[in-house]
Design an enzyme around this catalytic site. Structure first.
Site, PDB file in Angstrom:
ATOM      1  N   SER A 108      23.835  21.131  26.737  1.00  0.00           N
ATOM      2  CA  SER A 108      24.693  20.340  25.852  1.00  0.00           C
ATOM      3  C   SER A 108      23.738  19.003  25.427  1.00  0.00           C
ATOM      4  O   SER A 108      23.228  18.456  26.107  1.00  0.00           O
ATOM      5  CB  SER A 108      26.105  19.997  26.348  1.00  0.00           C
ATOM      6  OG  SER A 108      26.825  19.220  25.444  1.00  0.00           O
ATOM      7  N   TYR A 142      30.874  15.835  32.942  1.00  0.00           N
ATOM      8  CA  TYR A 142      30.426  16.941  32.237  1.00  0.00           C
ATOM      9  C   TYR A 142      29.071  16.560  31.869  1.00  0.00           C
ATOM     10  O   TYR A 142      28.013  17.212  32.107  1.00  0.00           O
ATOM     11  CB  TYR A 142      31.238  17.354  31.232  1.00  0.00           C
ATOM     12  CG  TYR A 142      30.997  18.270  29.927  1.00  0.00           C
ATOM     13  CD1 TYR A 142      30.706  19.433  30.337  1.00  0.00           C
ATOM     14  CD2 TYR A 142      30.339  17.952  28.738  1.00  0.00           C
ATOM     15  CE1 TYR A 142      30.352  20.524  29.711  1.00  0.00           C
ATOM     16  CE2 TYR A 142      29.970  18.914  27.941  1.00  0.00           C
ATOM     17  CZ  TYR A 142      29.912  20.267  28.435  1.00  0.00           C
ATOM     18  OH  TYR A 142      29.538  21.130  27.279  1.00  0.00           O
TER      19      TYR A 142
HETATM   20  N1  LIG Z   1      31.905  24.088  22.391  1.00  0.00           N
HETATM   21  C1  LIG Z   1      31.035  23.245  22.430  1.00  0.00           C
HETATM   22  O1  LIG Z   1      31.344  22.164  21.698  1.00  0.00           O
HETATM   23  C2  LIG Z   1      30.072  23.314  23.399  1.00  0.00           C
HETATM   24  C3  LIG Z   1      28.989  22.076  23.097  1.00  0.00           C
HETATM   25  C4  LIG Z   1      27.811  22.011  24.025  1.00  0.00           C
HETATM   26  C5  LIG Z   1      27.748  22.995  24.963  1.00  0.00           C
HETATM   27  N2  LIG Z   1      28.838  24.022  25.109  1.00  0.00           N
HETATM   28  C6  LIG Z   1      28.701  25.005  26.464  1.00  0.00           C
HETATM   29  O2  LIG Z   1      28.983  26.272  25.958  1.00  0.00           O
HETATM   30  C7  LIG Z   1      29.202  27.053  26.938  1.00  0.00           C
HETATM   31  C8  LIG Z   1      30.591  27.868  26.374  1.00  0.00           C
HETATM   32  O3  LIG Z   1      31.408  27.117  25.869  1.00  0.00           O
HETATM   33  P1  LIG Z   1      32.497  27.452  24.915  1.00  0.00           P
HETATM   34  O4  LIG Z   1      32.913  26.322  24.182  1.00  0.00           O
HETATM   35  O5  LIG Z   1      32.180  28.687  24.506  1.00  0.00           O
HETATM   36  O6  LIG Z   1      33.852  27.382  25.936  1.00  0.00           O
HETATM   37  P2  LIG Z   1      34.876  28.295  26.267  1.00  0.00           P
HETATM   38  O7  LIG Z   1      35.383  29.257  25.080  1.00  0.00           O
HETATM   39  O8  LIG Z   1      35.988  27.915  27.256  1.00  0.00           O
HETATM   40  O9  LIG Z   1      33.870  29.378  27.318  1.00  0.00           O
HETATM   41  C9  LIG Z   1      33.541  29.255  28.458  1.00  0.00           C
HETATM   42  C10 LIG Z   1      33.387  30.746  28.862  1.00  0.00           C
HETATM   43  O10 LIG Z   1      32.879  30.525  30.572  1.00  0.00           O
HETATM   44  C11 LIG Z   1      33.513  31.285  31.405  1.00  0.00           C
HETATM   45  N3  LIG Z   1      33.863  30.561  32.610  1.00  0.00           N
HETATM   46  C12 LIG Z   1      34.401  29.554  32.931  1.00  0.00           C
HETATM   47  N4  LIG Z   1      34.334  29.261  34.084  1.00  0.00           N
HETATM   48  C13 LIG Z   1      33.920  30.372  34.694  1.00  0.00           C
HETATM   49  C14 LIG Z   1      33.619  30.682  36.057  1.00  0.00           C
HETATM   50  N5  LIG Z   1      33.855  29.839  37.112  1.00  0.00           N
HETATM   51  N6  LIG Z   1      33.023  31.829  36.328  1.00  0.00           N
HETATM   52  C15 LIG Z   1      32.632  32.716  35.442  1.00  0.00           C
HETATM   53  N7  LIG Z   1      32.858  32.604  33.986  1.00  0.00           N
HETATM   54  C16 LIG Z   1      33.420  31.074  33.661  1.00  0.00           C
HETATM   55  C17 LIG Z   1      34.915  31.492  30.559  1.00  0.00           C
HETATM   56  O11 LIG Z   1      35.441  32.739  30.966  1.00  0.00           O
HETATM   57  P3  LIG Z   1      36.639  32.898  31.864  1.00  0.00           P
HETATM   58  O12 LIG Z   1      37.479  31.664  31.860  1.00  0.00           O
HETATM   59  O13 LIG Z   1      36.971  34.487  31.596  1.00  0.00           O
HETATM   60  O14 LIG Z   1      36.055  32.906  33.461  1.00  0.00           O
HETATM   61  C18 LIG Z   1      34.483  31.479  29.359  1.00  0.00           C
HETATM   62  O15 LIG Z   1      34.039  32.820  28.887  1.00  0.00           O
HETATM   63  C19 LIG Z   1      29.675  26.271  28.132  1.00  0.00           C
HETATM   64  O16 LIG Z   1      28.453  26.232  28.957  1.00  0.00           O
HETATM   65  C20 LIG Z   1      29.553  24.815  27.296  1.00  0.00           C
HETATM   66  O17 LIG Z   1      29.546  23.893  28.301  1.00  0.00           O
HETATM   67  C21 LIG Z   1      29.709  24.114  24.361  1.00  0.00           C
END
Ligand SMILES: NC(=O)c1ccc[n+]([C@@H]2O[C@H](COP(=O)([O-])OP(=O)(O)OC[C@H]3O[C@@H](n4cnc5c(N)ncnc54)[C@H](OP(=O)(O)O)[C@@H]3O)[C@@H](O)[C@H]2O)c1
Length: 250
Positions: free
Chosen positions: A137, A150
């Site tokens: 990120s 984070y």
């Molecule tokens: N959205 C943004 O602005 C942003 C920016 C920078 C980086 N990111 C990164 O992008 C990635 C995805 O984020 P997102 O925004 O798409 O969020 P999201 O919709 O909340 O997705 C998170 C995913 O991770 C899974 N997860 C969470 N805890 C887990 C665990 N203990 N074991 C296995 N799976 C787990 C969740 O599935 P379950 O709940 O079904 O386990 C879900 O599929 C993350 O690493 C986040 O830090 C996001």
């Protein structure tokens, strides 16, 4: 086409990336905790002619990750690419500073990735080929307001992946570090961020998919936000802190 294992495939960026990877013809193993959402995604992928294996797995549980990787390789064959996307954030509040929160977010965002790498890397080293992709990120580039746990975890992940990238290059294994800024990963929800700071899910996924296919070492976006953070990092710390506190108040 080699097998891709993608974590955090049940929602958001992971779900969207999994669909795109599957459309390019690669069999995809879908990992996350919510089995029902993975089953729905796998059905969608298969109805479009792709191949998908949904597996419930908590990436913070080391033995569970190893077991999931064993099951994927038994069903689909050797894993050629890992997309370690599972992760999550929580705001850090100084009035309620909580080491348990830091432990929780490091367990998910750092150890969760390390467990997956530990499980897939030996096979890649034997084959002398593979691709490790990790979802960092821009919050890991430099300390940001309200982001101690984070941002700290994503900074650790960045350093870990950069180190592996150097060590694995001569062994035939590529490493890609994706560094998104703000992505509206749930399009049904309004974003509190200015449009120049964030991207919508589909264009963001398109850019990340391309960076993965090109096996880029590092891909930070949106470009303007990534550049702004590079410039801020060069400023004297007090000035940089004041600017960031004003621009990114949690
Ligand atoms: N959205 C943004 O602005 C942003 C920016 C920078 C980086 N990111 C990164 O992008 C990635 C995805 O984020 P997102 O925004 O798409 O969020 P999201 O919709 O909340 O997705 C998170 C995913 O991770 C899974 N997860 C969470 N805890 C887990 C665990 N203990 N074991 C296995 N799976 C787990 C969740 O599935 P379950 O709940 O079904 O386990 C879900 O599929 C993350 O690493 C986040 O830090 C996001």
């Amino acid at each position: 086409m080699g097998v891709t294992l993608i974590t955090g495939a049940s929602s958001g960026i992971g779900r969207s990336l999994a669909r795109r990877l599957a459309r390019s013809g690669e069999p995809v193993a879908l990992l996350a905790r919510r089995q029902a959402l993975l089953d729905t995604l796998a059905n969608e992928i298969e109805s479009e002619g792709g191949r998908a294996l949904p597996l419930a797995c908590d990436v913070t549980e080391r033995t569970g990750v190893h077991e999931a990787v064993r099951r994927v390789e038994a069903a689909l064959g050797p894993i050629e690419r890992l997309v370690a996307n599972a992760g999550g954030s929580e705001p850090s509040l100084v009035d309620a500073f909580d080491a348990a929160q830091i432990e929780r977010l490091f367990a998910l965002n750092v150890l969760g990735v390390a467990h997956c790498i530990e499980a897939v890397l030996p096979g890649m080293l034997v084959r002398g080929a593979g691709h490790l992709v990790a979802m960092g990120s821009l919050a890991g580039r430099r300390g940001l307001p309200g982001s101690a746990a984070y941002g700290g975890a994503k900074a650790a992940l960045t350093n870990l992946m950069e180190s592996l990238r150097i060590d694995l290059a001569p062994r035939g294994i590529d490493v890609t570090l994706l560094l998104p800024g703000f992505v509206r990963s749930d399009p049904s929800r309004a974003s509190r961020h200015d449009p120049w700071l964030r991207m919508e899910l589909e264009p963001a996924t398109h850019l990340m998919h391309r960076a993965i296919e090109e096996r880029r070492p590092r891909y930070a976006f949106p470009a303007l936000l990534a550049l702004a953070l590079e410039i801020v990092a060069l400023l004297p710390p007090r000035l940089a802190d004041r600017l960031l506190a004003r621009a990114l108040r949690p």
